[in-house]
Design an enzyme around this catalytic site. Structure first.
Site, PDB file in Angstrom:
ATOM      1  N   CYS A  77       0.831  -1.210   0.000  1.00  0.00           N
ATOM      2  CA  CYS A  77       0.000   0.000   0.000  1.00  0.00           C
ATOM      3  C   CYS A  77       0.868   1.264   0.000  1.00  0.00           C
ATOM      4  O   CYS A  77       1.618   1.478  -0.942  1.00  0.00           O
ATOM      5  CB  CYS A  77      -0.992  -0.036   1.166  1.00  0.00           C
ATOM      6  N   HIS A 178      -3.982  -4.979  -0.160  1.00  0.00           N
ATOM      7  CA  HIS A 178      -3.562  -5.506   1.144  1.00  0.00           C
ATOM      8  C   HIS A 178      -3.618  -7.031   1.117  1.00  0.00           C
ATOM      9  O   HIS A 178      -4.687  -7.604   1.361  1.00  0.00           O
ATOM     10  CB  HIS A 178      -4.463  -4.955   2.253  1.00  0.00           C
ATOM     11  N   GLU A 180      -2.645  -9.025   3.249  1.00  0.00           N
ATOM     12  CA  GLU A 180      -2.977  -9.507   4.598  1.00  0.00           C
ATOM     13  C   GLU A 180      -4.483  -9.483   4.855  1.00  0.00           C
ATOM     14  O   GLU A 180      -4.955 -10.046   5.837  1.00  0.00           O
ATOM     15  CB  GLU A 180      -2.226  -8.687   5.655  1.00  0.00           C
TER      16      GLU A 180
END
Lengths: 197, 250
Positions: A77, A178, A180
């Site tokens: 990001c 993202h 994650e």
């Protein structure tokens, strides 16, 4: 494997930590140059604003540490945006690892909201980072600025035009989304990063 | 293509999920972490956790729950309920929340939105608005979980909230909540066209057709609770229906 997450003033790093823990890796969160440069993998996350993040990195000479890295390095990001040449966000010169420039989205219709928040598809995948990831897989994005398409683009996403969903040069990787928070697809991408030789 | 989001909402009380009809008559719908993990596996795009009994003493319990959720699930989630300060938000974000939502406290102290956006960025500040249609045909803001009327128009507050730095609007129609008769298309569409941030529609989703109706040009995401908790609508079926209707979903 020794994996460090670079600690600085831009970030909600908890979700990155937890995602790595789910894959069996205990990351070390640090801003110590010796620890960072001795790691097997470096992750450079980031949620926040570009100019204050760059100022913070420079104050602590972390910009030079990042440029010295020889091991697989992943910016996420804002981290990826800071690895580009320049960001329109407060007219900020960045690390110039990727020569692509970071610009603000311009909406073409009232249905295009800024920031882009949500799941969008990635295509034109060309990197071991995307091994086992089908074209047009969905990843989770939250951002108002984007890196333009360029020589280092290894994945493209379309929103107010096409932009770099991921970039790579040498040992340096960057993803705008993202991983994650991108369910199984994201987990595969993180695993691939851990397995890059 | 950016997809429309389906967001199950888990109301939390004493560490358990609850959801009532028109915010009363609470029923128990399970353990939040287990339920969250199930929804994530089923293809939920995001989750919202609202602590409906949030008090200062319970703040630590909530942070511990957020930490457990963040360890377990790999999709984004928002936490709300009784948040009234930068410090409240810091604790929740540090525990692993991706976004927080503010409601009554932000209405009473609008500068709170500016402070949160400056400190953490607009991307993690969701302004939750509970609205009800008045006798004059206008939609007004309600506070304290819908118990307290105000004379502020919903549209005006949404626009002000975005100007102050809210990155998303979560709009609940009190008139539709719990009815399973469909979302409030008029006010949701109006707010959605009037602000340049995503709008999440909430209240009234009962069957897949309702989700198609609201997501077709009136909202960026749709939130529901009990219909998911009580397995009346399954997320995979809902998504497959939306996809058939030409609405982009993951």
């Amino acid at each position: 494997m020794k994996l460090v997450i670079i600690k600085y003033n831009a970030g909600n790093v908890r979700s990155v930590q937890f995602a790595l823990e789910r894959l069996g890796v205990e990351p070390l969160l640090t801003d110590d140059p010796v620890e960072i440069l001795s790691a097997d993998r470096i992750i450079f996350p980031g949620v926040g604003e570009a100019s204050s993040a760059m100022a913070y990195l420079k104050e602590r000479a972390l910009d030079k540490v990042i440029l010295e890295a020889k091991q697989p390095f992943l910016g996420i990001c804002l981290g990826m945006q800071l690895m580009c040449a320049h960001s329109e966000e407060n007219d900020t010169p960045c690390l110039d690892i990727f020569q692509e420039k970071v610009k603000r989205f311009v909406a073409h219709t009232s249905a295009q909201k800024i920031p882009q928040i949500g799941w969008n598809t990635i295509h034109g995948l060309k990197s071991p980072l995307f091994n086992g990831v089908p074209e047009n897989s969905h990843c989770y994005f939250v951002h108002s600025y984007y890196a333009s398409l360029g020589n280092h683009t290894i994945a493209t996403t379309d929103y107010c035009g096409g932009f770099s969903a991921a970039l790579q040069t040498r040992n340096y990787y960057g993803v705008q989304f993202h991983p994650e928070k991108s369910a199984e697809v994201g987990s595969t991408i993180i695993k691939n990063f851990l397995n890059i030789i | 293509m950016l997809t429309k989001r389906i967001i199950p909402c888990l109301d939390i009380k004493d560490g358990r999920t609850v959801k009532g009809t028109n915010f009363v008559d609470l029923r128990d719908a399970g353990d939040p972490v287990e339920l969250a993990a199930l929804y994530a596996e089923q293809g939920a795009d995001e989750l919202v956790f609202l602590d409906i009994t949030a008090t200062n003493e319970k703040r630590k319990t909530l942070a511990a729950l957020v930490d457990r959720i963040a360890h377990r699930i790999n999709i984004p989630f928002t936490v709300g309920g009784g948040i009234s300060s930068v410090e409240d938000v810091r604790v929740l974000l540090d525990s692993g929340a991706d976004k927080i939502s503010v409601n009554t406290a932000a209405f009473k102290d609008p500068e709170l939105i500016n402070r949160l956006a400056a400190e953490f960025g607009s991307q993690c500040v969701v302004l939750a608005i509970d609205a009800k249609k008045g006798e004059d045909g206008e939609w007004y803001v309600y506070l304290n979980g819908g118990r307290l009327a105000t004379d502020k128009k919903c549209l005006d507050w949404a626009i002000e909230g975005v100007q102050r730095g809210a990155g998303e609007i979560l709009l609940t129609s009190m008139d539709h909540d719990g009815t399973k008769a469909g979302f409030a298309k008029d006010i949701t569409g109006l707010v959605s066209r009037s602000v340049n941030v995503p709008v999440i529609a909430s209240g009234g989703g009962g069957v897949p057709e309702h989700f198609a109706d609201i997501l077709d040009g009136h909202a960026d995401a749709a939130l529901a609770a009990s219909i998911f908790h009580f397995r009346e609508v399954s997320i995979p079926e809902l998504k497959s229906y939306l996809s058939q209707k030409g609405i982009p979903v993951r």
